[in-house]
Design a protein around this motif. Sequence first.
Motif, PDB file in Angstrom:
ATOM      1  N   TRP A   1      42.502  29.230  40.521  1.00 25.53           N
ATOM      2  CA  TRP A   1      41.280  30.759  39.630  1.00 25.53           C
ATOM      3  C   TRP A   1      40.427  31.493  41.232  1.00 25.53           C
ATOM      4  N   ALA A   2      40.088  32.327  39.983  1.00 27.10           N
ATOM      5  CA  ALA A   2      38.805  32.812  41.226  1.00 27.10           C
ATOM      6  C   ALA A   2      38.171  33.677  40.515  1.00 27.10           C
ATOM      7  N   ILE A   3      36.687  33.612  40.876  1.00 23.49           N
ATOM      8  CA  ILE A   3      35.617  34.000  39.412  1.00 23.49           C
ATOM      9  C   ILE A   3      34.977  35.473  40.387  1.00 23.49           C
ATOM     10  N   VAL A   4      34.983  36.502  39.794  1.00 24.82           N
ATOM     11  CA  VAL A   4      33.799  37.384  41.071  1.00 24.82           C
ATOM     12  C   VAL A   4      33.122  37.734  39.667  1.00 24.82           C
ATOM     13  N   GLU A   5      31.579  37.704  41.191  1.00 26.70           N
ATOM     14  CA  GLU A   5      30.261  38.279  40.298  1.00 26.70           C
ATOM     15  C   GLU A   5      29.832  39.329  40.371  1.00 26.70           C
ATOM     16  N   GLN A   6      29.332  40.410  39.920  1.00 25.65           N
ATOM     17  CA  GLN A   6      29.091  41.835  40.599  1.00 25.65           C
ATOM     18  C   GLN A   6      27.339  41.741  40.346  1.00 25.65           C
TER      19      GLN A   6
ATOM     20  N   THR B   1      35.769  47.708  39.476  1.00 26.18           N
ATOM     21  CA  THR B   1      35.937  46.566  40.018  1.00 26.18           C
ATOM     22  C   THR B   1      37.001  46.119  39.440  1.00 26.18           C
ATOM     23  N   TYR B   2      38.106  45.788  38.425  1.00 23.75           N
ATOM     24  CA  TYR B   2      38.499  44.624  38.531  1.00 23.75           C
ATOM     25  C   TYR B   2      40.169  46.398  38.746  1.00 23.75           C
TER      26      TYR B   2
ATOM     27  N   GLY C   1      46.048  43.972  44.679  1.00 17.74           N
ATOM     28  CA  GLY C   1      46.797  42.836  44.758  1.00 17.74           C
ATOM     29  C   GLY C   1      46.754  41.048  43.706  1.00 17.74           C
ATOM     30  N   MET C   2      45.029  41.494  44.299  1.00 12.17           N
ATOM     31  CA  MET C   2      44.364  40.262  43.536  1.00 12.17           C
ATOM     32  C   MET C   2      44.670  39.440  42.520  1.00 12.17           C
ATOM     33  N   VAL C   3      44.701  40.371  40.967  1.00  9.28           N
ATOM     34  CA  VAL C   3      44.896  40.862  39.884  1.00  9.28           C
ATOM     35  C   VAL C   3      46.597  40.079  39.903  1.00  9.28           C
TER      36      VAL C   3
END
Length: 56
Positions: A16-21, A38-39, A46-48
């Motif tokens: 898993w990775a978390i992206v915070e903006q 962003t999603y 290809g990150m999702v």
Amino acid sequence: MEEFLKVLINVNFNGWAIVEQDMYPAPFDKPLLFSKRTYEYLEYIGMVKTDSFGIK
């Protein structure tokens, strides 16, 4: 993010990775718009990924 994704692929990352903006202060109607954009970008590069249950 595209270069970061390449690194994750090269090290065979499978987690898993978390992206915070951060964007505060911001009008209340803007965070959802920016989050969707962003999603969609992360999905485009290809990150999702979808799991075996069809959940992203």
